[in-house]
Design an enzyme around this catalytic site. Structure first.
Site: not given
Length: 843
Positions: A380-387, A731, A774
């Site tokens: 996922g994109p940065p800053g979404v809380g993966k870590t 796309s 998107k």
């Protein structure tokens, strides 16, 4: 010089002050010289002298602590040993110093000190006969009478008893036997005391024993101690020739034959105790049989090595690591699903798919205790809380957590470790992480697995194949350990921004869980649940001092941040907290000053009053603190001319809206493309031009003078703004067709429509990826209608319910449907405008 009394040493001797050891007559010792006085002695006396007399110096033990040594001359020990310097070696590393090899000749007493600088020179009195250490026993004087004779006999018998306990086939033992038989017995205390590795304090007692009787009394307990230690050793293990080599160790640089041998004493006993303790740790580590065999083999080699060998430290470090690894240590999982669900919900808002996967793992663990750890990959994109969700998973399971940052790693040894044949070898990050956490079932977070490098040192992504394969990692072999370690109980969680840069073989081994960006409503909820309380605490504020309403939070999200995650949002909230902290601090200062300093009424009127609490941030205060808005929600002002359309793009940072602009001018039918486009996007532009030219009559498309061929006498320029950003992918096909159709027909594209999809030469619309990101980008930008490929209908089920309510989705199977939905009232030549019902979520 000689006299009737035998060989004499010079009456004036330069003195070498030694911190390192005690030189006894008949022994050869190497001294390292680096103090100014001793350096001057070597350079001015030993190196410049040309006679044998100039090589004879006195060695005095320096009893002062070397750590507290000063330039002042210490109190000299009264008894020393005259010796001959047989070798001088100089070196500049790590600092200038000399290495001296000195053979002891006889004792002397310091009578008077003649000078202190540049080196010490003293008047000395010789105490021993110099020739007794070089004369065979049959010719030298003997001590056969009285108590002295008994002591001499007892000492000799003890030395013979020690030899009898050793294997005479060992060359060192045989030479030691010949040494005892060749020297006079009155020299044995000095010779044996120098061979026994006793403490300097004990050797100093032998040196100070001027009378022969006292010398025997001091040295005999040392020899007896060696015999008792050897008897104890025989009880614990069978002695072999290798053990005797440890008992009789060779000193470097001996001069007299048979006098460079040294019996192990206290130091060796301490080393023996150390290896015994290490052996107990090896047996207590509960390691597998294969690893235990390797450890015992290395331990056996360690026992045969002197500590001075470089390989001793390497082997010891290896055994220490093997003992510290958690071969059988593990933590007990917390399998309470309700408690786990509550903890995950408290830590993270949304992320339902990740939470569901963790709860599934817990449920299966309840039913089957021997479950292998899953290999998860959060993309996922940065800053979404993966870590942070990985850390919460570890806390939920009650496991240890360890993070391994893989961004920029380009050496496979970082994963697998170095072979022990290399200098400075060390285990890889996986084994080091297990040593750090101390259990064999932690949660390992492999951060930024999509940013692994590749170099001449190997491919770390290929090294991870064994780590992240559930069928192989039960026997993971680190190059440093060179034995298998079981990683099957480790819960591996990898994070990545995209799967494009992850090698297919590595991606196949992981269970990929997409972590999309957040909607505006989710960001508002996250801000008030987590971000604002956290920032208040970090800035020393309380809710009674600062209040941020939900309307203000929505303004920050929509007008000051445009991202998939919440990092920029957290920074903006931090900026607000800092501005409020200044106001609060100024109010405290004013309150304190007015209590201490009386002021006139005029001054009190001019002074700023403390702010009322709590300070509420409205849209006016927001603009004062954060400045003018960075983003505008409406995109209608960009679509005021024909030839502009709004597309949707996917990036590793989340979805983005993308404008496509077209213009035409007189020319010869050329197509110009700008905006750092890739080959695939350029091909999409050529496809769009070809399809529109083919269907120009159907859709009533003309050139600038009304000809049915749009390119006749006309040049077309297509531009994709944000020219510094590289763009590629299929796309944008439907967006380019819509933009050019608007240009050729002169009609405006609807200002609230965004679209994505790949096109074919026949006018079909094919599915694309990244639909959720998107659509969320379109929702953030205030778009009301989104045109998607019909075959992407399945991706809409993952969208939040509020997005379904706010957006009108048009699912197009061909370009005719796209054009009909993109223009108000439909597009000429297409089927009549259709009413598109809103789709409802199936979740």
């Amino acid at each position: 010089m000689t006299s009737d009394g035998g060989i004499k040493i010079p009456s004036r001797l330069p003195l070498l002050l030694s911190h390192e050891g005690v030189l006894l007559p008949g022994s050869t010792v190497r001294f390292s010289v680096d103090s100014p006085r001793n350096m001057h002695l070597v350079s001015q006396r030993l190196l410049r002298g040309t006679s044998l007399k100039s090589t004879i110096i006195g060695v005095i033990p320096n009893t002062r602590d070397p750590e507290h040594d000063t330039d002042d001359l210490p109190t000299l020990h009264k008894i020393g040993t005259a010796g001959i310097a047989v070798q001088v070696v100089g070196s500049n590393w790590p600092k200038p110093h000399y290495s001296l090899l000195i053979t002891g000749l006889c004792r002397f007493r310091v009578s008077s000190l003649l000078k202190e600088r540049p080196f010490v020179l003293a008047e000395v009195e010789q105490l021993d006969k110099l020739d007794q250490y070089t004369t065979p026993a049959t010719e030298g004087a003997t001590a056969e009478d009285g108590e002295l004779g008994e002591l001499s006999k007892k000492f000799y018998q003890a030395a013979v008893q020690l030899l009898g306990m050793l294997d005479m086939s060992v060359p060192v033992v045989a030479k030691f036997r010949r040494l005892l038989d060749s020297l006079p017995r009155e020299t044995l205390p000095d010779v044996v005391a120098s061979m026994i590795r006793t403490s300097n304090k004990e050797k100093l007692q032998v040196l100070d024993a001027v009378s022969l009787e006292e010398r025997f009394k001091k040295a005999l307990p040392m020899l007896t101690k060696q015999i008792e230690g050897l008897k104890l050793l025989q009880k614990t293990r069978k002695i072999n020739p290798d053990n005797e080599k440890r008992v009789l160790s060779v000193r470097k640089g001996g001069v007299f034959p048979g006098r460079q041998f040294n019996l192990d004493g206290e130091d060796e006993e301490e080393d023996g105790d150390d290896t015994v303790a290490l052996e107990k740790k090896v047996h207590g580590a509960n390691m597998p049989d294969a690893a235990l065999r390797v450890c015992l083999k290395e331990l056996k080699r360690l026992k045969k090595m002197p500590q001075s060998m470089p390989e001793y430290a390497l082997t010891r470090n290896y055994l220490d690591l093997m003992v510290e690894l958690p071969w059988s240590k593990s933590t007990k999982d917390c399998l309470d699903i309700r408690a786990a669900r509550t903890l995950l919900d408290n830590d993270h808002y949304a992320m339902d798919k990740l939470k569901r996967r963790v709860l599934e793992y817990l449920a299966v663990r309840q039913l089957k205790t021997s479950l292998k750890g899953p290999i998860l990959c959060f993309v996922g994109p940065p800053g979404v809380g993966k870590t942070s969700v990985g850390r919460s998973i570890a806390r939920t399971l009650g496991r240890e957590f360890h993070r391994i940052a893989l961004g920029g790693v380009c050496d496979q040894s970082d994963i697998r470790g170095h072979r022990r044949t290399y200098v400075g070898s060390m285990p890889g990050r996986i084994i080091n992480g297990l040593k750090t956490v101390g259990v064999n079932n932690p949660v390992f977070l492999l951060d930024e697995v999509d940013k692994l490098g590749k170099s001449l040192q190997g491919d770390p992504a290929a090294a991870l194949l064994e780590v992240l394969d559930p069928e192989q990692n039960h026997s993971f072999t680190d190059h440093y350990l060179n034995v298998a370690f079981d990683l099957s109980q480790v819960l591996f969680i990898a994070t990545a921004n995209t799967t494009v840069t992850i090698p297919p073989a590595l991606l196949d081994r992981m269970e990929v869980l997409q972590v999309p960006g957040y909607t505006q409503e989710e960001r508002v909820e996250i801000a008030h649940r987590h971000l604002i309380p956290n920032q208040l605490e970090q800035h020393g504020l309380t809710p009674q001092q600062l209040h941020i309403p939900q309307e203000t939070t929505q303004d920050i999200i929509s007008r000051y941040t445009r991202e998939a995650g919440v990092r920029s949002l957290e920074r903006k909230i931090g900026a607000i907290c800092r501005a409020v902290a200044v106001k609060v601090a100024e109010g405290h200062r004013v309150t304190k000053i007015e209590d201490l300093i009386p002021e006139s009424p005029a001054q009190q009127g001019e002074k700023a009053a403390p702010p009322e609490m709590p300070i509420v941030i409205d849209h006016i205060a927001l603009k004062d603190i954060l400045g003018p808005p960075l983003f505008e929600m409406e995109v209608s002002e960009r679509l005021t001319l024909p030839g502009v359309a709004l597309g949707l793009a996917w990036t590793p940072l989340g979805g983005e809206i993308m404008f496509v602009e077209a213009s035409r001018m007189e020319g010869d039918g050329q197509l110009t493309l700008t905006g750092q486009l890739g080959d695939v996007m350029k091909e999409s532009a050529h496809l769009a031009i070809s399809w529109l030219r083919t269907n120009a009559k159907t859709y009533q498309l003309t050139n600038m003078v009304g000809s049915p061929d749009p390119l006749e006498g006309t040049d077309i320029h297509l531009h994709f703004p944000a020219g510094a950003v590289t763009k590629d992918g299929p796309s944008a096909g439907v967006t380019i067709v819509t933009c050019l159709a608007s240009l050729f027909s002169g009609q405006l594209v609807r200002s609230d429509v965004a679209m994505t999809g790949e096109i074919t030469l026949r006018g079909l619309v094919l599915p694309v990826g990244g639909i959720k990101d998107k659509v969320l980008a379109a929702h953030r930008a205030g778009v009301k209608r989104v045109i998607l490929p019909k075959r992407n209908e399945k991706d809409l089920e993952e969208l939040p319910a509020n997005v379904h309510v706010d957006l009108d989705f048009v699912l197009a199977g061909n370009l005719d449907e796209v054009l009909n939905a993109a223009f108000d009232g439909g597009f000429p030549g297409t089927a009549s405008a259709l009413t598109h019902p809103q789709l409802t979520s199936k979740l």
